[in-house]
Design an enzyme around this catalytic site. Structure first.
Site, PDB file in Angstrom:
ATOM      1  N   LEU A  57      -3.669  -4.353  -6.367  1.00 42.77           N
ATOM      2  CA  LEU A  57      -3.949  -6.187  -7.770  1.00 42.77           C
ATOM      3  C   LEU A  57      -4.906  -6.031  -7.978  1.00 42.77           C
ATOM      4  O   LEU A  57      -6.482  -5.043  -7.705  1.00 42.77           O
ATOM      5  CB  LEU A  57      -4.042  -6.797  -6.648  1.00 42.77           C
ATOM      6  CG  LEU A  57      -2.428  -7.206  -6.049  1.00 42.77           C
ATOM      7  CD1 LEU A  57      -2.251  -8.516  -4.739  1.00 42.77           C
ATOM      8  CD2 LEU A  57      -1.361  -7.033  -6.337  1.00 42.77           C
ATOM      9  N   HIS A  61      -3.686  -9.234 -11.760  1.00 40.75           N
ATOM     10  CA  HIS A  61      -2.386 -11.038 -11.261  1.00 40.75           C
ATOM     11  C   HIS A  61      -3.224 -11.901 -10.127  1.00 40.75           C
ATOM     12  O   HIS A  61      -2.711 -12.614 -10.094  1.00 40.75           O
ATOM     13  CB  HIS A  61      -2.872  -9.122  -9.749  1.00 40.75           C
ATOM     14  CG  HIS A  61      -1.696  -8.275 -10.412  1.00 40.75           C
ATOM     15  ND1 HIS A  61      -2.485  -7.060 -10.067  1.00 40.75           N
ATOM     16  CD2 HIS A  61      -0.911  -7.681 -10.372  1.00 40.75           C
ATOM     17  CE1 HIS A  61      -1.299  -5.966 -10.693  1.00 40.75           C
ATOM     18  NE2 HIS A  61      -0.147  -6.656 -10.705  1.00 40.75           N
TER      19      HIS A  61
END
Ligand code: PAF
Length: 274
Positions: free
Chosen positions: A29, A33
């Site tokens: 991530l 995100h």
């Protein structure tokens, strides 16, 4: 924040809520995100992030086996972003038997651009996203505009299948130099990372021309392709499309410019709405 690995546990946990908001990811991530997770907080009464590297959306020669699996650090980031539930199923959990029922999005949307260069990609994406929708049963699902074609195809899937889900998009997050954040940026060497900004620069040049009413679409596309080639990229496409269906535009249409190009072994995509 709870981290769950089975659909049954997740369903039990979600039974107390009315309005789950879903952020589906493949992990590794970045800020893009996490911004979606933060955005999700205002939209649902519980937010769920899923982490699953979906074999179905990778071609045989692509990076499925080397895609970074970083569950521990992903969970730490999600926790800081205020995520409530993480669903990180195993392949066995999500695909206990070979997934032979699949969603085939229409060719005019899914066999162009990314789907042309990555055949079957959107079949894999739509199939796993529908499955995640069925497991999580979200009222809201958030997707980044960085994957422009993906969010458009999923929006059409939701509409055509009458899924009771609102799709919300998040703006592309960028590094200081303008490079769109992507899980695959971690593949770039230091030299490639410095050069990587050229993709967004070329797209911005196209945007500037279009904003100045230069509608010579083919020329703008060819110039951008040539420029990237000249800098050692292998571009797949640099193109001007209609925002609503990604078909070739007419002057006056709402436009988006999209590009995909390989720098060494790393394939990057980016886009800007005009
Ligand atoms: O955008 C992604 O990370 C993936 O395509 C998605 C939507 C999580 C499906 O695997």
């Amino acid at each position: 924040m709870k981290v769950l690995h089975s659909s049954a546990e997740l369903r039990a946990e979600l039974s107390r809520y009315q309005r789950p908001a879903l952020v589906a990811t493949m992990g590794n991530l970045h800020e893009g995100h996490l911004a979606l997770v933060q955005q999700a907080k205002a939209l649902g009464d519980v937010n769920v992030a899923t982490i699953f590297v979906n074999r179905l959306q990778f071609l045989p020669h692509e990076d499925f086996s080397t895609y970074p699996r970083t569950l521990e650090s992903d969970c730490a980031k999600l926790h800081s972003a205020g995520c409530d539930l993480v669903f990180a199923p195993s392949e066995q959990e999500l695909y206990p038997t070979a997934q032979t029922y699949k969603i085939h999005p229409p060719a005019e949307l899914a066999d162009i651009l990314e789907g042309h260069f990555r055949p079957g990609f959107f079949v894999g994406v739509c199939t796993v996203v529908l499955k995640l929708f069925n497991i999580v049963q979200p009222r809201v699902a958030l997707f980044g505009k960085k994957d422009y074609q993906q969010q458009l195809i999923l929006r059409h899937m939701i509409a055509q299948m009458a899924l009771p889900i609102e799709l919300v998009t998040g703006d592309t997050r960028r590094a200081d130099d303008g490079l769109a954040l992507s899980s695959r940026n971690s593949y770039l060497s230091a030299t490639q990372r410095r050069q990587a900004v050229e993709l967004s620069q070329e797209l911005k040049r196209m945007v500037e021309a279009l904003r100045n009413a230069d509608y010579r679409f083919n020329e703008l596309e060819a110039q951008a392709m040539q420029s990237l080639l000249g800098h050692g990229w292998q571009p797949d496409y640099m193109t001007v499309r209609r925002r609503d269906n990604l078909q070739s535009p007419q002057p006056g249409d709402d436009l988006v410019v999209l590009g995909a190009a390989r720098l060494g072994n790393t394939r990057l995509i980016d886009n800007f709405e005009v």
